[in-house]
Design an enzyme around this catalytic site. Structure first.
Site, PDB file in Angstrom:
ATOM      1  NE  ARG A  58       1.051  -7.463   7.345  1.00 49.71           N
ATOM      2  CZ  ARG A  58       1.827  -7.600   8.450  1.00 49.71           C
ATOM      3  NH1 ARG A  58       2.080  -8.780   8.951  1.00 49.71           N
ATOM      4  NH2 ARG A  58       2.347  -6.538   9.048  1.00 49.71           N
ATOM      5  CD  GLN A  89      -1.732 -11.487  -8.544  1.00 46.50           C
ATOM      6  OE1 GLN A  89      -1.024 -12.435  -8.260  1.00 46.50           O
ATOM      7  NE2 GLN A  89      -1.322 -10.514  -9.329  1.00 46.50           N
ATOM      8  CG  HIS A 107      -4.745 -14.384  -4.373  1.00 51.02           C
ATOM      9  ND1 HIS A 107      -3.540 -13.901  -4.831  1.00 51.02           N
ATOM     10  CD2 HIS A 107      -5.085 -15.398  -5.213  1.00 51.02           C
ATOM     11  CE1 HIS A 107      -3.168 -14.589  -5.915  1.00 51.02           C
ATOM     12  NE2 HIS A 107      -4.092 -15.489  -6.164  1.00 51.02           N
ATOM     13  CB  CYS A 115     -17.620 -19.497   9.884  1.00 51.15           C
ATOM     14  SG  CYS A 115     -18.159 -20.961  10.783  1.00 51.15           S
ATOM     15  N   GLY A 177       1.849  -4.045 -11.059  1.00 53.48           N
ATOM     16  CA  GLY A 177       2.521  -4.416  -9.812  1.00 53.48           C
ATOM     17  C   GLY A 177       2.439  -5.873  -9.429  1.00 53.48           C
TER      18      GLY A 177
HETATM   19  P1  NAD Z   1       4.818  -9.809  -5.588  1.00 52.17           P
HETATM   20  O1  NAD Z   1       5.188  -9.350  -4.225  1.00 52.17           O
HETATM   21  O2  NAD Z   1       5.205 -11.177  -6.011  1.00 52.17           O
HETATM   22  O3  NAD Z   1       5.450  -8.791  -6.677  1.00 52.17           O
HETATM   23  C1  NAD Z   1       5.256  -7.407  -6.595  1.00 52.17           C
HETATM   24  C2  NAD Z   1       5.705  -6.767  -7.907  1.00 52.17           C
HETATM   25  O4  NAD Z   1       5.407  -5.378  -7.817  1.00 52.17           O
HETATM   26  C3  NAD Z   1       7.210  -6.898  -8.192  1.00 52.17           C
HETATM   27  O5  NAD Z   1       7.394  -7.347  -9.516  1.00 52.17           O
HETATM   28  C4  NAD Z   1       7.737  -5.472  -8.004  1.00 52.17           C
HETATM   29  O6  NAD Z   1       8.790  -5.154  -8.914  1.00 52.17           O
HETATM   30  C5  NAD Z   1       6.503  -4.636  -8.296  1.00 52.17           C
HETATM   31  N1  NAD Z   1       6.486  -3.349  -7.594  1.00 52.17           N
HETATM   32  C6  NAD Z   1       6.991  -3.019  -6.380  1.00 52.17           C
HETATM   33  N2  NAD Z   1       6.768  -1.726  -6.102  1.00 52.17           N
HETATM   34  C7  NAD Z   1       6.094  -1.211  -7.167  1.00 52.17           C
HETATM   35  C8  NAD Z   1       5.576   0.075  -7.483  1.00 52.17           C
HETATM   36  N3  NAD Z   1       5.698   1.116  -6.643  1.00 52.17           N
HETATM   37  N4  NAD Z   1       4.946   0.228  -8.670  1.00 52.17           N
HETATM   38  C9  NAD Z   1       4.820  -0.810  -9.547  1.00 52.17           C
HETATM   39  N5  NAD Z   1       5.293  -2.043  -9.302  1.00 52.17           N
HETATM   40  C10 NAD Z   1       5.920  -2.246  -8.126  1.00 52.17           C
HETATM   41  O7  NAD Z   1       3.283  -9.548  -5.766  1.00 52.17           O
HETATM   42  P2  NAD Z   1       2.136 -10.404  -6.486  1.00 52.17           P
HETATM   43  O8  NAD Z   1       2.565 -10.753  -7.882  1.00 52.17           O
HETATM   44  O9  NAD Z   1       0.885  -9.652  -6.274  1.00 52.17           O
HETATM   45  O10 NAD Z   1       2.081 -11.758  -5.643  1.00 52.17           O
HETATM   46  C11 NAD Z   1       2.092 -11.690  -4.232  1.00 52.17           C
HETATM   47  C12 NAD Z   1       0.986 -12.470  -3.542  1.00 52.17           C
HETATM   48  O11 NAD Z   1       1.041 -12.138  -2.132  1.00 52.17           O
HETATM   49  C13 NAD Z   1      -0.369 -12.053  -4.016  1.00 52.17           C
HETATM   50  O12 NAD Z   1      -1.040 -13.204  -4.326  1.00 52.17           O
HETATM   51  C14 NAD Z   1      -1.051 -11.358  -2.827  1.00 52.17           C
HETATM   52  O13 NAD Z   1      -2.242 -12.042  -2.470  1.00 52.17           O
HETATM   53  C15 NAD Z   1      -0.107 -11.488  -1.655  1.00 52.17           C
HETATM   54  N6  NAD Z   1       0.290 -10.156  -1.100  1.00 52.17           N
HETATM   55  C16 NAD Z   1      -0.654  -9.178  -0.997  1.00 52.17           C
HETATM   56  C17 NAD Z   1      -0.313  -7.915  -0.529  1.00 52.17           C
HETATM   57  C18 NAD Z   1      -1.397  -6.864  -0.434  1.00 52.17           C
HETATM   58  O14 NAD Z   1      -2.576  -7.198  -0.327  1.00 52.17           O
HETATM   59  N7  NAD Z   1      -1.067  -5.566  -0.532  1.00 52.17           N
HETATM   60  C19 NAD Z   1       1.003  -7.647  -0.149  1.00 52.17           C
HETATM   61  C20 NAD Z   1       1.972  -8.687  -0.267  1.00 52.17           C
HETATM   62  C21 NAD Z   1       1.586  -9.943  -0.741  1.00 52.17           C
END
Ligand code: NAD
Length: 237
Positions: A58, A89, A107, A115, A177
């Site tokens: 990642r 998040q 997060h 560390c 998102g």
């Molecule tokens: P989630 O994966 O639970 O949900 C993502 C949401 O985004 C969904 O409801 C989906 O319908 C929506 N979505 C998808 N594509 C979209 C777009 N183009 N435009 C608008 N909305 C869109 O995400 P969450 O609620 O943030 O929870 C996931 C946890 O996992 C977080 O706590 C995070 O720390 C971690 N995570 C982070 C990343 C990152 O840093 N990019 C990626 C995956 C997971």
């Protein structure tokens, strides 16, 4: 005109159009892994090599992805608003690279490592930090193993006091998102409603907590968020 105090909370969906996959859209998998297998303290205790490889992949991916129109729109909103807080998040650094500053990463962050002895975080993004070899800290006399600087499931999110202060005093609260499954982030809209804020959601599809919002904009954030930001800026010129 008095500008409103704006708080924005972003989730994985804002980075989806940059090529960073969410996990709710993939049946609970994040990049082919079950979340419980890679994002819990138990997983780190049980199989640190596997968890390390997952997060190193990642971290390397950060070098290949770019901010999209939604990240850029929030940076523009911040420049135009006197009182603005961005909470994410997300563990990627796409908000910062899109021009946002003072981003609150509740997060944790991929670009830093922590560390295990002192709990100090360091930015570690040199090529030598991104291999699958263990990284050692530079803070202890006898350097110890570093862990991903990520808040795993079962751990307490970072900066909660600053987050609650911002949400409880805002006038506009925007969520972008986020599936509304991960707490306490998913409950912040209730705190914003209790504070009397106008609550706005931008998401691809209606999440579980959709009924908590005053205004719902369904579609890709890269398209809808720039339009919303233009509206907020022109309403408050
Ligand atoms: P989630 O994966 O639970 O949900 C993502 C949401 O985004 C969904 O409801 C989906 O319908 C929506 N979505 C998808 N594509 C979209 C777009 N183009 N435009 C608008 N909305 C869109 O995400 P969450 O609620 O943030 O929870 C996931 C946890 O996992 C977080 O706590 C995070 O720390 C971690 N995570 C982070 C990343 C990152 O840093 N990019 C990626 C995956 C997971």
């Amino acid at each position: 005109m008095n500008q409103p105090r704006i708080v924005v909370l972003t989730g994985a969906g804002i980075s989806a159009e940059s090529g960073v996959r969410t996990f709710r859209d993939n049946g609970g998998l994040w990049e082919e892994h079950r979340v419980e297998d890679v994002a819990t303290p138990d997983a780190w205790a049980f199989d640190p090599e596997m968890v390390w490889r997952f997060y190193q992949a990642r971290r390397r991916q950060l070098l290949e992805v770019q901010p999209n129109g939604a990240h850029l729109a929030l940076a523009l909103l911040q420049k135009n608003m006197k009182q603005f807080t961005l909470i994410t998040q997300n563990v990627d650094d796409l908000h910062e690279r899109g021009g946002s500053s003072d981003v609150i990463h509740m997060h944790g962050e991929l670009r830093t490592l922590r560390c295990e002895a002192s709990q100090r975080s360091e930015v570690r993004m040199q090529a030598s930090d991104l291999t699958d070899d263990v990284s050692l800290c530079s803070c202890c006399a006898n350097p110890v193993r570093m862990r991903p600087d990520i808040v795993w499931f079962g751990e307490i999110p970072m900066h909660m006091e600053a987050i609650l202060n911002a949400v409880e005093t805002c006038e506009v609260f925007i969520v972008v998102g986020s599936s509304g499954h991960v707490y306490p982030a998913a409950g912040l809209v209730d705190q914003a409603n209790n504070a009397g804020a106008r609550t706005i959601l931008v998401n691809l599809e209606a999440p579980v907590n959709a009924s908590a919002f005053d205004e719902i904009l369904l579609g890709p954030a890269g398209e809808l968020l720039p339009q919303l930001v233009d509206r907020l800026i022109s309403d408050n010129d």
